[in-house]
Motif scaffolding. Sequence first.
Motif, PDB file in Angstrom:
ATOM      1  N   ALA A  13       1.011  -1.255  -0.484  1.00  0.00           N
ATOM      2  CA  ALA A  13      -0.173   0.033  -0.089  1.00  0.00           C
ATOM      3  C   ALA A  13       0.601   1.501   0.078  1.00  0.00           C
ATOM      4  O   ALA A  13       0.403   2.425  -0.534  1.00  0.00           O
ATOM      5  CB  ALA A  13      -0.786  -0.209   1.432  1.00  0.00           C
ATOM      6  N   LEU A  14       1.630   0.813   0.428  1.00  0.00           N
ATOM      7  CA  LEU A  14       3.236   2.438   0.937  1.00  0.00           C
ATOM      8  C   LEU A  14       4.135   2.316   0.141  1.00  0.00           C
ATOM      9  O   LEU A  14       5.147   2.696  -0.381  1.00  0.00           O
ATOM     10  CB  LEU A  14       3.417   2.679   1.927  1.00  0.00           C
ATOM     11  N   ARG A  35      -6.243 -16.978  -6.001  1.00  0.00           N
ATOM     12  CA  ARG A  35      -6.917 -17.341  -4.390  1.00  0.00           C
ATOM     13  C   ARG A  35      -6.356 -16.816  -3.013  1.00  0.00           C
ATOM     14  O   ARG A  35      -5.415 -17.515  -3.036  1.00  0.00           O
ATOM     15  CB  ARG A  35      -7.306 -19.151  -4.980  1.00  0.00           C
ATOM     16  N   GLY A  36      -7.259 -16.251  -2.429  1.00  0.00           N
ATOM     17  CA  GLY A  36      -6.685 -16.134  -1.028  1.00  0.00           C
ATOM     18  C   GLY A  36      -5.615 -14.800  -1.229  1.00  0.00           C
ATOM     19  O   GLY A  36      -5.314 -14.392   0.355  1.00  0.00           O
ATOM     20  N   HIS A  37      -5.754 -13.811  -2.308  1.00  0.00           N
ATOM     21  CA  HIS A  37      -4.641 -13.237  -2.329  1.00  0.00           C
ATOM     22  C   HIS A  37      -5.602 -12.023  -3.084  1.00  0.00           C
ATOM     23  O   HIS A  37      -5.175 -12.045  -4.488  1.00  0.00           O
ATOM     24  CB  HIS A  37      -3.490 -12.961  -2.690  1.00  0.00           C
ATOM     25  N   VAL A  38      -6.006 -11.303  -2.994  1.00  0.00           N
ATOM     26  CA  VAL A  38      -6.816 -10.250  -4.219  1.00  0.00           C
ATOM     27  C   VAL A  38      -6.359  -8.766  -2.995  1.00  0.00           C
ATOM     28  O   VAL A  38      -5.848  -8.794  -1.907  1.00  0.00           O
ATOM     29  CB  VAL A  38      -8.405 -10.216  -2.972  1.00  0.00           C
ATOM     30  N   GLY A  39      -6.574  -7.843  -4.515  1.00  0.00           N
ATOM     31  CA  GLY A  39      -6.022  -6.644  -4.700  1.00  0.00           C
ATOM     32  C   GLY A  39      -7.296  -6.163  -3.711  1.00  0.00           C
ATOM     33  O   GLY A  39      -8.410  -6.201  -3.586  1.00  0.00           O
ATOM     34  N   CYS A  40      -6.752  -4.311  -3.546  1.00  0.00           N
ATOM     35  CA  CYS A  40      -7.227  -3.395  -2.983  1.00  0.00           C
ATOM     36  C   CYS A  40      -7.281  -2.162  -3.537  1.00  0.00           C
ATOM     37  O   CYS A  40      -5.851  -2.196  -3.801  1.00  0.00           O
ATOM     38  CB  CYS A  40      -7.103  -3.414  -1.119  1.00  0.00           C
ATOM     39  N   THR A  78      -5.303   5.115   2.294  1.00  0.00           N
ATOM     40  CA  THR A  78      -6.954   5.049   3.688  1.00  0.00           C
ATOM     41  C   THR A  78      -7.617   3.952   2.088  1.00  0.00           C
ATOM     42  O   THR A  78      -7.246   3.425   1.462  1.00  0.00           O
ATOM     43  CB  THR A  78      -7.983   6.311   3.272  1.00  0.00           C
ATOM     44  N   LEU A  79      -7.873   2.374   2.667  1.00  0.00           N
ATOM     45  CA  LEU A  79      -8.501   1.570   1.916  1.00  0.00           C
ATOM     46  C   LEU A  79      -9.733   2.303   1.299  1.00  0.00           C
ATOM     47  O   LEU A  79     -10.668   2.741   2.300  1.00  0.00           O
ATOM     48  CB  LEU A  79      -8.909  -0.034   2.703  1.00  0.00           C
ATOM     49  N   ILE A  80     -10.177   2.609   0.523  1.00  0.00           N
ATOM     50  CA  ILE A  80     -11.472   2.458  -0.232  1.00  0.00           C
ATOM     51  C   ILE A  80     -12.473   1.783  -0.455  1.00  0.00           C
ATOM     52  O   ILE A  80     -14.078   1.693  -0.973  1.00  0.00           O
ATOM     53  CB  ILE A  80     -11.981   3.383  -1.206  1.00  0.00           C
TER      54      ILE A  80
END
Length: 90
Positions: A13-14, A35-40, A78-80
């Motif tokens: 994220a940074l 599977r099990g690893h999804v971006g944000c 910030t996670l949006i």
Amino acid sequence: MLTLYRGCWPEFALGMSWTPDLAIARWFAHRFDIRGHVGCVYSLDVPRELVLGVFSTRAEHEVVVDAEALADYGLVPTLITDHALVSTER
């Protein structure tokens, strides 16, 4: 201040590469989902003095920021969105 977005896995994220285009950040968030690893998608208001460069090649509208200085400024992305809310279309 510039409002920028970053699509990535949470542990990145940074990072240095951001975009002012939310749709592009959404695409980057999910281009490598497994599977099990999804971006944000994250948002961050960045002071202009932390911008190292701006690139509009490949239609990405990339803004490169001084990622090390983000912490010095106390800036936290910030996670949006989460994976359920984001389209992978670009």
